[in-house]
Design a protein around this motif. Sequence first.
Motif, PDB file in Angstrom:
ATOM      1  N   ILE A 114       0.942  -1.062  -0.125  1.00 55.33           N
ATOM      2  CA  ILE A 114       0.032  -0.256  -0.076  1.00 55.33           C
ATOM      3  C   ILE A 114       1.014   1.227  -0.040  1.00 55.33           C
ATOM      4  O   ILE A 114       0.534   2.270  -0.947  1.00 55.33           O
ATOM      5  N   PHE A 115       1.988   1.433   0.714  1.00 57.38           N
ATOM      6  CA  PHE A 115       2.719   2.201   0.926  1.00 57.38           C
ATOM      7  C   PHE A 115       3.492   2.892  -0.166  1.00 57.38           C
ATOM      8  O   PHE A 115       4.260   3.826  -0.573  1.00 57.38           O
ATOM      9  N   ARG A 116       3.819   1.105  -1.373  1.00 53.90           N
ATOM     10  CA  ARG A 116       4.876   1.408  -2.186  1.00 53.90           C
ATOM     11  C   ARG A 116       3.814   2.485  -3.648  1.00 53.90           C
ATOM     12  O   ARG A 116       4.123   3.095  -4.183  1.00 53.90           O
ATOM     13  N   ASN A 117       2.534   1.383  -3.450  1.00 51.41           N
ATOM     14  CA  ASN A 117       1.602   2.879  -4.092  1.00 51.41           C
ATOM     15  C   ASN A 117       1.309   4.024  -3.717  1.00 51.41           C
ATOM     16  O   ASN A 117       1.220   4.777  -4.801  1.00 51.41           O
ATOM     17  N   LEU A 118       1.619   4.178  -2.954  1.00 52.26           N
ATOM     18  CA  LEU A 118       1.583   5.501  -2.687  1.00 52.26           C
ATOM     19  C   LEU A 118       2.845   6.081  -2.228  1.00 52.26           C
ATOM     20  O   LEU A 118       2.181   7.822  -2.796  1.00 52.26           O
ATOM     21  N   TYR A 119       2.789   5.827  -2.934  1.00 46.65           N
ATOM     22  CA  TYR A 119       5.082   7.056  -2.651  1.00 46.65           C
ATOM     23  C   TYR A 119       4.952   7.251  -3.813  1.00 46.65           C
ATOM     24  O   TYR A 119       5.611   8.044  -4.382  1.00 46.65           O
ATOM     25  N   TYR A 120       4.846   5.822  -5.221  1.00 45.44           N
ATOM     26  CA  TYR A 120       5.068   5.877  -6.655  1.00 45.44           C
ATOM     27  C   TYR A 120       3.541   6.441  -7.254  1.00 45.44           C
ATOM     28  O   TYR A 120       3.743   6.215  -8.380  1.00 45.44           O
ATOM     29  N   GLY A 121       2.747   6.792  -6.789  1.00 45.18           N
ATOM     30  CA  GLY A 121       1.408   7.419  -7.470  1.00 45.18           C
ATOM     31  C   GLY A 121       1.474   5.848  -8.227  1.00 45.18           C
ATOM     32  O   GLY A 121       0.412   6.054  -9.148  1.00 45.18           O
ATOM     33  N   TYR A 123      -1.977   4.577  -8.163  1.00 46.47           N
ATOM     34  CA  TYR A 123      -2.887   5.143  -8.017  1.00 46.47           C
ATOM     35  C   TYR A 123      -3.509   5.559  -9.404  1.00 46.47           C
ATOM     36  O   TYR A 123      -4.915   5.545  -9.847  1.00 46.47           O
ATOM     37  N   LYS A 124      -2.465   6.069  -9.662  1.00 45.24           N
ATOM     38  CA  LYS A 124      -3.035   6.957 -11.165  1.00 45.24           C
ATOM     39  C   LYS A 124      -3.340   7.037 -12.142  1.00 45.24           C
ATOM     40  O   LYS A 124      -2.912   5.845 -12.323  1.00 45.24           O
ATOM     41  N   ALA A 125      -4.280   7.492 -13.071  1.00 45.65           N
ATOM     42  CA  ALA A 125      -4.753   6.995 -14.244  1.00 45.65           C
ATOM     43  C   ALA A 125      -3.721   6.412 -15.284  1.00 45.65           C
ATOM     44  O   ALA A 125      -2.746   7.055 -15.021  1.00 45.65           O
ATOM     45  N   PRO A 126      -3.778   4.867 -15.675  1.00 45.43           N
ATOM     46  CA  PRO A 126      -5.380   4.455 -15.804  1.00 45.43           C
ATOM     47  C   PRO A 126      -5.308   2.926 -14.747  1.00 45.43           C
ATOM     48  O   PRO A 126      -5.754   2.612 -15.320  1.00 45.43           O
ATOM     49  N   ARG A 333       3.770  11.722 -11.234  1.00 44.17           N
ATOM     50  CA  ARG A 333       3.336   9.862 -10.121  1.00 44.17           C
ATOM     51  C   ARG A 333       3.518   9.909  -8.805  1.00 44.17           C
ATOM     52  O   ARG A 333       4.251   9.547  -7.994  1.00 44.17           O
ATOM     53  N   SER A 334       5.365   9.907  -9.655  1.00 38.98           N
ATOM     54  CA  SER A 334       6.407   9.366  -8.541  1.00 38.98           C
ATOM     55  C   SER A 334       6.697  10.189  -7.366  1.00 38.98           C
ATOM     56  O   SER A 334       7.198  11.816  -8.299  1.00 38.98           O
ATOM     57  N   CYS A 335       7.408  10.172  -6.183  1.00 35.62           N
ATOM     58  CA  CYS A 335       7.387  10.885  -4.949  1.00 35.62           C
ATOM     59  C   CYS A 335       8.815  11.292  -5.273  1.00 35.62           C
ATOM     60  O   CYS A 335       9.479  12.402  -5.066  1.00 35.62           O
ATOM     61  N   ASN A 336       9.736  10.140  -6.371  1.00 36.05           N
ATOM     62  CA  ASN A 336      11.272  10.722  -6.667  1.00 36.05           C
ATOM     63  C   ASN A 336      11.454  11.941  -7.881  1.00 36.05           C
ATOM     64  O   ASN A 336      12.054  12.859  -6.979  1.00 36.05           O
ATOM     65  N   TYR A 337       9.756  12.365  -7.500  1.00 39.35           N
ATOM     66  CA  TYR A 337      10.283  13.524  -8.122  1.00 39.35           C
ATOM     67  C   TYR A 337       9.818  14.537  -8.034  1.00 39.35           C
ATOM     68  O   TYR A 337       9.003  15.418  -8.910  1.00 39.35           O
TER      69      TYR A 337
END
Length: 430
Positions: A114-121, A123-126, A333-337
């Motif tokens: 779950i936290f990986r999904n939230l960190y790297y986005g 969940y975003k389209a598509p 998407r990614s929190c890295n950026y």
Amino acid sequence: MSSAHATSTYVPKSRLAKWFESRLPLVGLVHSSFVAFPVPRNLNYFWTFGAILIAFLGIQIITGVWLAMHYDPSAGNAFESVEHIMRDVNYGWLLRYAHANGASMFFVAVYAHIFRNLYYGSYKAPREVLYLLGVIIYLLMMATAFLGYTLPWGQMSFWGATVITNILAAIPVVGDTIQSLLWGGYSVGNPTINRFFSLHFLLPWMIAGVVVLHVWALHVTGQNNPAGIPIKSSKDAVPFTPYATIKDVFAVVVFMILFAWFIFYQPNYLGHADNYVPANPSVTPAHIVPEWYFLPFYAILRAVPDKLGGVILMFGAVLILAFAPWLDTSRVRSCNYRPVYRVFFWVFLVNAIILGWLGAKPPEGGYVLASRICTIYYFAHFLIVMPLVGLFETPDRLPGSILETVTGPGKQVSGSGMPAGAAAEPAKRA
């Protein structure tokens, strides 16, 4: 999955294989989905938790079916039947400890997922439907775990069932009906444990069904990656097998070593001592606590002085996850950026850990105050931080391609090992 199958390079060799494939292309489907399927070449080990979760779902179902052969779902015999499994059934202790600790390992992996999904986005389209299916799996897991926790019918099991079913009664209009259906009478008793056992046996098969849909949705949209950018050419992708497969197998083995350590050296570390005392409706434990994976939500429940308000926020803390694709307004998407949002993400993660710690503490004094502060921030992260930071944040420059994130700007590789046509379809979808 049909689009992935269209890129399959599987060719049956024997006449029997060709006959079977022309009537039921099962081998080709597996080949296109788990062998030739293109995955981004920059995936890290956070992308192995899906395989870990599937492995542990299998372990939980197998051990659960075997335990059900010896378990007696009655208030008078449930506790003794668990002791019988532990002492008299061949390797019963191993099955029981594997099942109990497997639930904890399941939640360790799902929280990392779950936290990986939230960190790297992710969940975003598509990938909204893919993500929503994951939230549904999480809800089913929580229900299954709660029902399973009550089955040993020890003190903590009995009083946990009593507390949660009483909380459900606070739901307007339908609360009393739900409570009566779960109780099967006027209090927690023999009909209750029968209902809980039946539901606990049923829900894992529902989870397995939703997992199939989850994997299907993943193969339709393709995988996200740490850079959060789509596959643009064949050099951005590699075949699922052997590249992702070997990484998944290695991660599963490492996780199994941790799992084995708990089973053989600390089998009761994540449990509660009161559950080794038979249920006694006349004696209330000094401190009723759920399993560790429910503690953040238990802290939110107790942070609100109003019973109904606590129930709303407790369920809302889970359901708000489903709205992340629409609450996050950032195009990246990614929190890295995302330098600003990345800070808020780590604050949110620490806040969730603190909520878990507070859930294990008595509901008094400074613990309650801290729980309220953490609860406010939990919801503020989704309702305020996600929308506003996405609007005003200036993200860092995104790399030009997935290949660039691996080799560095301006460098090339001689080949990807990925047929050009195989990577084209995920690139269009992403």
